[in-house]
Design a protein around this motif. Structure first.
Motif: not given
Length: 405
Positions: A288-309
């Motif tokens: 996961l690369l939250p710096g890019a998510f933040y900088t490009v102002r992305e709104t689609q969250l990675p499927p963290v719950d699916a990764f955990r499951t």
């Protein structure tokens, strides 16, 4: 540690709060524990100190936290120039894709990087590297991908290798020739793959410059069939693969990465539960690369719950690059991973230690365990969660690299 211990081939760190990161979940915390180091390798870790180590030089850490040295498993720190103007454009409403299609983005950095000498690339990268080291990093990954011609791709990889000679850091390199389509090949992605990317990969491998092969699978870059041709050459050369996948849209990159048994699929904001299942089966890490998510102002969250499951290991990295993530702090990446993606602080720390090591195919680091390298970070904090909790605060007391402070 005391001067005498620091210069000794063997020593003991005592009275330490140790986040071993060896447990499947949590910190694997040892309160008031001991770490014995010999020859740059961890000889012992535990709540009790065996008599064997009683006469070794010892330092009491006074309850300070010890973690594995941090690992940045996704960076682009070798480049020249900057893209502050694009930052302004995005603030005025332009999207990442619009900037790229207007001649900005990766291709903009390509021009500046091609004009730089190898020494200039090293010097520019050292400033960014020093910031990561100051955050406790002992291992980083560095990608090529801003040359997009044979000579500059090779120069970038040589510069990345040179960083480890200039600083106390280990560097793993990823060949990223399939990063973007240079302007001279506009509309000719397949020709670029055949005449530049694959020959450059073969040349870089022959020179011993490549530890893994990466690509950018996206509408503004390359499709799965094109990436597969590059990966086929990687397999032929015996090199592991990783992939920028599902960052801006769902292109099938995560499934392709899993198909090739990739070390990691990175970004993965648009990955699906089916992708998570495929990645879990392949042992592919989600980076996961939250710096890019933040900088490009992305709104689609990675499927963290699916990764955990499904048991997909989750790593975190800075994605340090001049355009979409000008971030040089792993501590801030941890905070962003918790705040933006709702990771727990324990998941964030695992993401920059144990799972980051796995994303690079490294088995000798990322945990505090006998037989592993003595790459350690000593922090003036009361609890491990503070590393992810604070913003703009660096509590690093000392970094130990291969047993040496």
């Amino acid at each position: 540690m005391s001067h005498s211990a620091a210069t000794s081939d063997r020593y003991v760190l005592s009275d330490a709060q140790i986040a071993t990161m060896t447990a499947p979940e949590g910190y694997g915390l040892i309160e008031r524990g001991h770490i014995a180091v010999e020859g740059g390798v961890i000889a012992h870790v535990g709540a009790d100190l065996r008599p064997d180590y009683a006469d070794w030089p010892r330092e009491s850490l006074g309850g300070a936290l010890v973690t594995p040295g941090l690992i940045d498993c996704h960076t682009h720190i070798v480049f020249d120039g900057n893209r502050a103007r694009e930052f302004e454009m995005r603030l005025q409403g332009a999207t990442y894709e619009e900037v790229a299609r207007a001649g900005g983005g990766i291709v903009s950095t390509m021009a500046a990087t091609r004009d730089a000498t190898q020494d200039q690339l090293v010097d520019a990268a050292l400033a960014r590297l020093d910031s990561l080291i100051a955050d406790g990093a002992t291992l980083i990954e560095v990608k090529s991908g801003y040359g997009l011609d044979r000579d500059t791709e090779l120069a970038m990889l040589r510069a990345a290798r040179a960083l480890a000679q200039r600083r106390g850091i280990r560097v793993r390199t990823s060949f990223l020739g399939a990063h973007a389509i240079p302007s001279e090949f506009s509309g000719q992605a397949d020709r670029y793959i055949d005449t530049v990317c694959i020959p450059a990969l073969r040349a870089a491998h022959a020179e011993g410059l490549v530890d893994a092969v990466d690509g950018f699978c996206e509408g503004i870059a390359f499709d799965t069939a094109q990436i597969a041709r590059v990966f086929d050459v990687a397999v032929e050369l015996g090199l592991p693969v990783k992939l920028h996948a599902e960052q801006l849209s769902h292109m099938g990159g995560a499934a392709l990465a899993a198909q090739y048994g990739a070390l990691s699929a990175d970004h993965v904001e648009y990955a699906t539960e089916a992708d998570a299942q495929a990645m879990a089966a392949a042992g592919t890490v989600a980076v996961l690369l939250p710096g890019a998510f933040y900088t490009v102002r992305e709104t689609q969250l990675p499927p963290v719950d699916a990764f955990r499951t499904h048991g997909v290991p989750i790593a975190l990295a800075t994605d340090c690059n001049p355009g979409s993530s000008p971030l040089t702090s792993l501590l801030l990446a941890m905070n962003m991973g918790c705040t933006l993606f709702r990771l727990t602080p324990a998941e964030a720390l695992a993401g920059v230690t144990r799972h980051a090591a796995r994303a690079l195919g490294m088995t000798d680091c990322g945990q505090i365990d006998p037989g592993l390298r003595a790459d350690l970070a000593i922090w003036d904090v009361e609890t491990p969660a503070e590393l992810a909790y604070r913003i703009g605060f660096n509590p690093l007391r000392k970094r130990i690299f291969g047993g040496e402070a």
